[in-house]
Design a protein around this motif. Structure first.
Motif: not given
Lengths: 201, 181
Positions: B115-121
């Protein structure tokens, strides 16, 4: 029911390995010999687990038919005797889980040898209400007491106390450790003692 | 040695000779003696069930039925696995079950790992331009006093329009009206 811990082997009869090898090639005659060798023992196990003659007869047939279907998967790491017992135990427990609410009990015939058994003689001679218990009543009480146990506890009591199998053989058949077998026996007997308190010394 | 441990050992050594320390405890503990006697009675009562026999003719009847079912199967093979549940539970194949459980566990772990890690947009273009100084506040709206005091239409006042109510023609004058005709 037979109480021999190991299958009786006659020198004139082929051993299990040879019969299994032939049966796995589709030889129904060889399998028939295996059926006749073990079906009474398997019936004893299933009857004491279900307390129903009719269910026991049906389950014995199912066990042997299903075992034949999976004979090719039998690699001989255990004896055929242990393997067929394991199938019978699993199948009976599955059946009991489905049966749960429907319990039509029926009693087996009793061999007259029971009247010469020291345990029965002592029970009949003792000064207690149990002395007046008829054999039929005793049979019913034992069956009902057995049915109060969970399937796993009932299995070890049937295999050890009724069929006379040793702990290590029961452990192989049930797929658990000897310690677990002893622990189940310990708690099952304590529960049975509560159910059969009228026979206490 | 505690009584509970002695009672467990009684089961462990029921088919062999008791160890000396267990025998000694048993010789002087009346409670454990009573327990031992009770368990022995239960064991002997259950052993009476070995005298039970199936109905006469069971062996022959059962063997013949099994043979017939197997012959039927040979002619018209039954599905090898009646159901997936039966396949998984009826036969003694623990290795298969453990392997299946392992595969499921690995799939679950892989699912989480992939699953992709959550990163700031990070916006590619500015969304809004922030003015360096705030804009001056607009002047408050004003209304002539006459317009405010004398509304151009009549206002209804009352809990509902079914009963007596008052019609207001202005801030000071009211006349009673009745809607029941």
């Amino acid at each position: 029911m037979s109480t021999d811990p190991a299958p009786a082997t006659d020198t004139n009869q082929p051993d299990d390995r040879a019969l299994v090898a032939s049966a796995s090639q589709g030889d129904l005659g060889a399998y028939d010999q295996l059926v006749r060798r073990y079906q009474t023992r398997i019936y004893g196990l299933v009857y004491n687990m279900t307390s129903s003659k009719e269910d026991a007869e049906d389950l014995v047939q199912d066990v042997f038919v299903k075992a034949f279907s999976s004979l090719k998967g039998f690699r001989g790491t255990s004896s055929f005797y242990t393997w067929i017992y394991r199938i019978a135990i699993n199948r009976t427990i599955n059946f009991l889980k489905k049966r749960k609410k429907r319990q039509a009990l029926s009693l087996n015939d009793v061999d007259e040898g029971v009247e010469r058994d020291p345990a029965y003689v002592e029970l009949s001679a003792r000064e207690s209400p149990a002395r007046d218990t008829s054999l039929l009543e005793l049979q019913e009480k034992l069956n009902k007491a057995l049915l109060t146990l969970s399937e796993k506890h009932r299995t070890v009591v049937v295999l050890h106390d009724i069929q006379g199998l040793p702990h290590e053989e029961i452990a192989r058949m049930t797929g658990c450790s000897e310690g677990t077998v002893r622990s189940r026996l310990f708690y099952a007997r304590q529960q049975l003692q509560g159910e059969l308190a009228e026979f206490a010394p | 040695m505690k009584c509970e441990r002695v009672r467990e050992l009684l089961v462990e050594f029921e088919d062999s000779t008791l160890p000396a320390d267990v025998s000694e405890h048993l010789a002087r503990c009346s409670s454990c003696q009573q327990h031992s006697r009770q368990m022995e009675v239960v064991r002997r009562l259950m052993s009476l069930k070995k005298y039970e026999r199936p109905d006469p003719g069971f062996e022959e009847r059962s063997a013949v039925t099994i043979r017939r079912r197997l012959e039927d199967m040979a002619r018209k093979p039954e599905p090898l696995f009646g159901s997936l549940w039966e396949f998984l539970t009826d036969y003694p194949r623990p290795a298969f079950r453990y392997a299946l459980a392992g595969v499921v566990a690995v799939l679950i772990v892989l699912n989480f790992v992939s699953m992709p890690l959550l990163e700031p947009v990070r916006p590619v273009a500015p969304i809004a331009r922030i003015a360096p100084t705030p804009a001056p506040a607009p002047e408050p709206a004003t209304m002539p006093l006459e317009v405010y005091r004398q509304p151009a239409y009549a206002a209804f006042q009352g809990p509902s329009n079914r009963g007596p109510a008052r019609v207001e023609y202005g801030p000071r004058e009211s006349v009673p009206v009745n809607f029941e005709y």
